[in-house]
Motif scaffolding. Structure first.
Motif, PDB file in Angstrom:
ATOM      1  N   ARG A   1    -100.167  23.175  81.561  1.00 26.29           N
ATOM      2  CA  ARG A   1    -100.431  24.494  80.985  1.00 26.29           C
ATOM      3  C   ARG A   1    -100.434  25.496  82.112  1.00 26.29           C
TER       4      ARG A   1
ATOM      5  N   ILE B   1     -89.546  24.904  82.246  1.00 31.09           N
ATOM      6  CA  ILE B   1     -90.811  25.312  81.613  1.00 31.09           C
ATOM      7  C   ILE B   1     -91.057  24.489  80.355  1.00 31.09           C
ATOM      8  N   ARG B   2     -90.010  24.305  79.572  1.00 25.71           N
ATOM      9  CA  ARG B   2     -90.146  23.528  78.327  1.00 25.71           C
ATOM     10  C   ARG B   2     -90.531  22.081  78.623  1.00 25.71           C
TER      11      ARG B   2
ATOM     12  N   ARG C   1     -95.485  33.480  78.665  1.00 24.33           N
ATOM     13  CA  ARG C   1     -95.589  32.347  77.732  1.00 24.33           C
ATOM     14  C   ARG C   1     -94.446  32.321  76.723  1.00 24.33           C
ATOM     15  N   SER C   2     -93.283  32.651  77.206  1.00 29.99           N
ATOM     16  CA  SER C   2     -92.082  32.619  76.382  1.00 29.99           C
ATOM     17  C   SER C   2     -91.041  31.829  77.152  1.00 29.99           C
ATOM     18  N   THR C   3     -90.366  30.921  76.488  1.00 27.69           N
ATOM     19  CA  THR C   3     -89.507  29.987  77.202  1.00 27.69           C
ATOM     20  C   THR C   3     -88.176  30.587  77.636  1.00 27.69           C
TER      21      THR C   3
ATOM     22  N   ARG D   1     -94.216  21.973  79.759  1.00 28.86           N
ATOM     23  CA  ARG D   1     -95.142  22.147  78.638  1.00 28.86           C
ATOM     24  C   ARG D   1     -95.178  20.917  77.753  1.00 28.86           C
TER      25      ARG D   1
ATOM     26  N   ASN E   1     -91.336  33.319  82.476  1.00 29.86           N
ATOM     27  CA  ASN E   1     -91.656  32.388  81.400  1.00 29.86           C
ATOM     28  C   ASN E   1     -93.103  31.917  81.486  1.00 29.86           C
ATOM     29  N   MET E   2     -93.584  31.735  82.705  1.00 32.04           N
ATOM     30  CA  MET E   2     -94.952  31.269  82.887  1.00 32.04           C
ATOM     31  C   MET E   2     -95.949  32.373  82.535  1.00 32.04           C
TER      32      MET E   2
END
Length: 105
Positions: A103, A94-95, A29-31, A98, A25-26
């Motif tokens: 970041r 992750i969500r 860049r997709s949750t 963010r 995910n990091m």
């Protein structure tokens, strides 16, 4: 399978797929990437049919997958479910990070 082995396996799958999901995910860049990929990983773990056979003879391989999924023991279901929980938790973390302004890459 004994209770200590079950507890250790649940913790290992939870932590393993949380870590893999968090990193994916990091980087991507997709949750929810690992939560989408995890069912495919489960199919590869459970099924004894090769990946190419799903395209060459789909009916036979899907029937074999169905019978393999039905024959899972409760301990196996608990362990695999803990891996899915770890993948979903990585997306949630992750969500939250963010949303709080962190970041990553």
């Amino acid at each position: 399978m004994g209770l200590p082995v079950l507890i250790i396996s649940v913790l290992l799958f939870l932590i393993l797929f949380f870590g893999i999901g968090f990193l994916l995910n990091m980087i991507l860049r997709s949750t929810w990437v690992m939560a989408i990929i995890y069912p495919i990983v489960v199919i590869l773990i459970v099924d004894n049919v090769g990946l190419l056979e799903y395209f060459t003879s789909p009916i036979v391989s899907l029937r074999a997958l169905g019978s393999d999924l039905v024959s899972l023991k409760p301990a196996d279901i608990i362990i695999l479910s803990s891996g899915m929980l770890g993948a979903v938790l990585s997306g949630v973390v992750i969500r939250m990070l963010r949303a709080r302004g962190y970041r990553m890459f």
